[in-house]
Design a protein around this motif. Structure first.
Motif, short mmCIF file in Angstrom:
data_model
loop_
_atom_site.label_atom_id
_atom_site.label_comp_id
_atom_site.label_asym_id
_atom_site.label_seq_id
_atom_site.Cartn_x
_atom_site.Cartn_y
_atom_site.Cartn_z
N THR A 181 0.82 -1.22 0.00
CA THR A 181 0.00 0.00 0.00
C THR A 181 0.85 1.26 0.00
OG1 THR A 181 -1.57 -1.23 1.37
CG2 THR A 181 -1.94 1.12 1.15
N GLU A 182 1.88 1.26 0.83
CA GLU A 182 2.75 2.43 0.98
C GLU A 182 4.17 1.97 1.24
OE1 GLU A 182 1.60 5.35 3.87
OE2 GLU A 182 -0.54 5.05 3.54
N VAL A 183 5.11 2.86 0.97
CA VAL A 183 6.50 2.67 1.41
C VAL A 183 6.74 3.65 2.55
CG1 VAL A 183 8.93 2.84 0.79
CG2 VAL A 183 7.28 1.91 -0.85
N GLY A 184 7.12 3.12 3.70
CA GLY A 184 7.33 3.95 4.87
C GLY A 184 7.80 3.10 6.04
N GLU A 185 8.05 3.74 7.14
CA GLU A 185 8.54 3.03 8.33
C GLU A 185 7.37 2.48 9.15
OE1 GLU A 185 11.55 2.36 8.56
OE2 GLU A 185 12.43 3.80 7.15
N GLN A 186 7.69 1.66 10.14
CA GLN A 186 6.66 0.99 10.93
C GLN A 186 5.74 1.99 11.62
OE1 GLN A 186 6.81 -1.69 14.88
NE2 GLN A 186 7.67 -2.74 13.10
N ASP A 187 6.27 3.16 11.97
CA ASP A 187 5.44 4.18 12.62
C ASP A 187 4.22 4.53 11.77
OD1 ASP A 187 7.15 4.24 14.74
OD2 ASP A 187 8.07 6.17 14.25
N ARG A 188 4.40 4.47 10.45
CA ARG A 188 3.28 4.79 9.56
C ARG A 188 2.19 3.73 9.67
NH1 ARG A 188 -0.69 7.58 7.83
NH2 ARG A 188 -1.32 7.17 5.68
#
Length: 249
Positions: A181-188
């Motif tokens: 769905t998205e590229v991002g860190e776990q916080d997202r």
């Protein structure tokens, strides 16, 4: 749960974490059973509105534990049949939850790990994560729903490319193909889970059921199901609260 799979609940979010970082969260039979227990607990707890799935350490999930297959006493075929059946049962239970599921993945997602990830609804992949089908590298074939889930996520030809060449794809290509769905860190992923927990658990849960079930139904049946479900949704407390707020804008 056991040390193999951790489970906690906070603010309506059940956090299930695969916890074998020393083997890249590869799944052996005890881990498959522990994961199934965690999914059952999340399903049964009315306080749980959303599930967040993560993997401890540098890699999300390496799939089935090859070392446990090789070391299994007796018939390796019998062991693999039991392991694949146990993990697939847990994943089908996860996919059937009437609560949304968010996954945060990192490092590597391989083999049955793809099945774990694709049984979730929203997937946030850390930059640099690699996705590989892996089975050809050890002379095995897909299990845990991978041959069903993967082509539905990225299309038949791309799924065959992954299955036959065994070449990994990175997080940017996975996003472009619709694998995540998205590229991002776990916080997202944590943020997304919190946003969903604040919404209508009935509406979100039924939306995931309708979308996931649409592959196995015809257009007319889906339309009837949608009509019956929205009629139930409007009577929920969450819907009444949100409808009232909408009319006051």
């Amino acid at each position: 749960m056991t040390d193999l799979v951790s489970y906690s609940v906070s603010d309506g979010v059940a956090h299930i974490e695969l916890n074998r970082p020393e083997v890249s969260n590869a799944v052996d039979l005890p881990t498959a059973h522990a994961f199934d227990d965690a999914v059952k607990e999340a399903a049964a707890d009315d306080a749980v509105r959303v599930v967040l799935l993560t993997g401890a350490g540098k890699r999300f999930c390496a799939g089935g534990d090859v070392a446990s297959m090789v070391a299994s006493d007796g018939d390796q075929s019998a062991y693999l049949l039991e392991l694949a059946g146990a993990l697939d049962g847990a994943l089908q239970r996860l996919a059937a939850l009437e609560k949304p599921v968010v996954a945060a993945v990192q490092g590597a997602v391989a083999g049955a790990g793809l099945g774990v990830m694709l049984s979730c609804d929203l997937v946030v992949a850390a930059p640099g994560t690699k996705f590989v089908i892996a089975y050809p590298g050890v002379g095995l074939t897909p299990d845990c729903g991978v041959s069903w889930l993967l082509p539905r996520a990225i299309g038949q030809q791309r799924a065959l490319q992954m299955a036959l060449t065994n070449r990994p794809i990175d997080s940017d290509r996975a996003l472009d193909w619709g694998l995540v769905t998205e590229v991002g860190e776990q916080d997202r992923a944590v943020e997304l889970a919190g946003e969903l927990a604040a919404g209508s658990v009935f509406a979100f849960g039924q939306a995931r059921r309708l979308v996931r079930g649409s592959f196995e139904s015809d257009r007319a049946s889906v339309g009837r199901d949608e009509a019956e479900t929205i009629a139930k949704a409007v009577a929920t407390d969450d819907a009444q609260r949100l409808l009232t707020a909408f009319t006051k804008r």
